[in-house]
Design an enzyme around this catalytic site. Structure first.
Site, PDB file in Angstrom:
ATOM      1  N   GLN A 134       0.837  -1.208   0.000  1.00 29.48           N
ATOM      2  CA  GLN A 134       0.000   0.000   0.000  1.00 29.48           C
ATOM      3  C   GLN A 134       0.864   1.248   0.000  1.00 29.48           C
ATOM      4  OE1 GLN A 134      -2.851   0.130   3.227  1.00 29.48           O
ATOM      5  NE2 GLN A 134      -2.843   2.352   3.281  1.00 29.48           N
ATOM      6  N   GLY A 135       0.711   2.118  -0.994  1.00 26.04           N
ATOM      7  CA  GLY A 135       1.491   3.345  -1.098  1.00 26.04           C
ATOM      8  C   GLY A 135       0.669   4.566  -0.725  1.00 26.04           C
ATOM      9  N   TYR A 136       0.392   4.732   0.552  1.00 22.74           N
ATOM     10  CA  TYR A 136      -0.361   5.890   1.036  1.00 22.74           C
ATOM     11  C   TYR A 136       0.551   6.873   1.771  1.00 22.74           C
ATOM     12  CZ  TYR A 136      -5.116   4.022   0.162  1.00 22.74           C
ATOM     13  OH  TYR A 136      -6.279   3.574  -0.400  1.00 22.74           O
ATOM     14  N   SER A 137       1.053   6.461   2.946  1.00 24.16           N
ATOM     15  CA  SER A 137       1.767   7.379   3.835  1.00 24.16           C
ATOM     16  C   SER A 137       3.050   7.906   3.211  1.00 24.16           C
ATOM     17  CB  SER A 137       2.095   6.686   5.157  1.00 24.16           C
ATOM     18  OG  SER A 137       0.926   6.374   5.876  1.00 24.16           O
ATOM     19  N   GLU A 255     -10.891  -2.756   4.229  1.00 25.99           N
ATOM     20  CA  GLU A 255      -9.869  -3.364   5.097  1.00 25.99           C
ATOM     21  C   GLU A 255     -10.451  -3.778   6.435  1.00 25.99           C
ATOM     22  OE1 GLU A 255      -5.507  -2.137   6.982  1.00 25.99           O
ATOM     23  OE2 GLU A 255      -6.939  -0.586   6.395  1.00 25.99           O
ATOM     24  N   SER A 375      -3.844   7.794  12.866  1.00 25.06           N
ATOM     25  CA  SER A 375      -3.569   7.961  14.293  1.00 25.06           C
ATOM     26  C   SER A 375      -4.863   8.177  15.073  1.00 25.06           C
ATOM     27  CB  SER A 375      -2.634   9.154  14.516  1.00 25.06           C
ATOM     28  OG  SER A 375      -3.320  10.369  14.289  1.00 25.06           O
ATOM     29  N   ASN A 376      -4.808   7.868  16.366  1.00 22.62           N
ATOM     30  CA  ASN A 376      -6.017   8.014  17.181  1.00 22.62           C
ATOM     31  C   ASN A 376      -6.480   9.461  17.250  1.00 22.62           C
ATOM     32  OD1 ASN A 376      -5.730   5.297  17.550  1.00 22.62           O
ATOM     33  ND2 ASN A 376      -5.966   5.359  19.770  1.00 22.62           N
ATOM     34  N   GLU A 377      -5.543  10.407  17.172  1.00 27.15           N
ATOM     35  CA  GLU A 377      -5.950  11.811  17.172  1.00 27.15           C
ATOM     36  C   GLU A 377      -6.782  12.139  15.931  1.00 27.15           C
ATOM     37  OE1 GLU A 377      -2.975  10.677  17.829  1.00 27.15           O
ATOM     38  OE2 GLU A 377      -2.664  11.293  19.922  1.00 27.15           O
TER      39      GLU A 377
END
Length: 396
Positions: A134-137, A255, A375-377
């Site tokens: 997966q090429g996201y981040s 997912e 992230s949770n934030e």
């Protein structure tokens, strides 16, 4: 038993037979050298053996259990998908090497890809002969995914990609990568979500460089990926060019399906083992430890009930965010509790103590649970804005 009662019992009886079928198959095919291999933080462990197992799983029709029949799957009900993932987790089967293709790329192509794309890629995904990443981040775009700066431009009948991706699981073994790249500039005063495209890019080509990232656990399942004029065919864009954000969000939705129930079975096994360890070490006599173990059991029970409820209902805004918040914090808390149960041994035990190393690895790897996958934030921001209707966060 009346005829009506027999008819009503049949689906339950069929599901019980299905559970026996998958349990028997796993008992026959999961060898001792595979059992438990490739868990969290150990993605490179016994990779070739796990890949061979994935191909056997695929040949038996288990990998594509949830896929529609018309796309080569078995069209299983949600109940049977849950049964499969429960039994898969309970049997100590190895971590999947083909899960990105099966649970993310495949469903995305079925929903939004062209017929040519489906014919080209679904067979390789279904048979576990082609692996995906997966090429996201990116270094400057993790949870804030719309900030990606990897660019792709058309050059005749090909897209040419330039940029960097990071935290790319399995990139060092993958044949293909689905990449979110900017193919058009952000219009003045417009949304950053426009102008992004979802491209299918071959990994084994000049212009693609993969560098491993060494983790706290000592493993390197994550990677940096550099695209230096890497190329892919013009027709390997999923959806319309510039509309990749919608496709990328659909992929993330696929997912977080029935496989999360299997993940929670693994969590239960970890909790049971930690309780057993606390009894052996005597840590369970500490009222504070006993209370935390009880709370972990309660929270996991609630997580399972919530997951089953939302899986059986139409998707709503925030559903995936709530599940991510619940499971990530739970497992991170279990890692912290494991260190408390171990006491000084958690730090002082020399290398080679497999039980201590198991809990150390869980503690270290779970530090990332509240960061990766959004992230949770960011998840709390999604809930605040899209569910509660609160003002948008200032992300400057």
């Amino acid at each position: 038993m009346s005829l009506r009662a027999r008819r009503e019992a049949t689906p339950v009886d069929d599901d019980r037979e299905f559970r026996r079928e998958i349990r028997d198959w796993l008992a026959t095919n999961v060898t001792d050298d595979l059992r438990g291999a490739g868990g969290a933080g150990r993605e490179n462990e016994a990779f070739e053996q796990r890949w061979d197992f994935a191909r056997r799983l695929a040949a038996a029709g288990w990998s594509t259990l949830a896929w529609p029949v018309e796309h080569g799957g078995r069209g299983a009900s949600l109940a049977r998908q849950v049964i499969f993932h429960e039994e898969y987790a309970r049997s100590g089967t190895p971590g999947r090497v083909d899960h990105i293709g099966i649970t993310m790329v495949g469903p995305t192509l079925m929903a939004l890809g062209t017929e040519v794309q489906r014919q080209r890629f679904l067979p390789g995904i279904a048979s576990a002969t082609e692996l995906w990443c997966q090429g996201y981040s990116e270094p400057g775009a993790g949870s804030d995914l719309a900030a990606v700066t990897t660019r792709a431009r058309l050059d005749g009948d090909q897209w040419v990609l330039t940029g960097q991706k990071v935290w790319t699981s399995l990139a060092h073994v993958a044949d293909w990568c689905f990449v979110l790249a900017r193919t058009a500039p952000i219009p003045e005063g417009g949304s950053r979500h426009n102008g992004l495209s979802y491209l299918l890019v071959p990994m084994r080509q000049p212009g693609v460089t993969v560098r491993p990232i060494r983790q706290l656990t000592g493993d390197s399942e994550f990677n940096e990926v550099f695209f230096d004029d890497a190329r892919t065919a013009r027709d390997l864009v999923v959806g319309e060019p510039g509309q990749g954000w919608r496709v990328a969000m659909a992929t993330l939705g696929f997912e977080r399906g029935a496989a999360t129930v299997g993940q929670q079975v693994g969590f239960q096994r970890d909790l049971d083992d930690l309780v057993a360890l606390a009894r052996r070490t005597g840590a369970v006599t500490d009222p504070a430890v006993r209370e935390r173990l009880t709370r972990a059991w309660i929270d996991l029970t609630v997580l399972r009930a919530h997951t089953l409820r939302v899986l059986d209902a139409p998707p709503t805004a925030g559903t995936a965010s709530v599940i991510k918040l619940l499971w990530s914090r739970w497992r991170q808390g279990l890692g912290e509790l494991a260190m408390t149960v171990l006491g000084p041994l958690g730090v002082a035990a020399p290398p080679g103590d497999q039980e201590v190393e198991r809990w150390r690895r869980l503690f270290l790897f779970s530090r990332a649970d509240t960061i990766y996958g959004g992230s949770n934030e960011i998840q709390r921001g999604i809930l605040a804005e899209r569910v509660l209707g609160l003002p948008r966060q200032d992300r400057r």
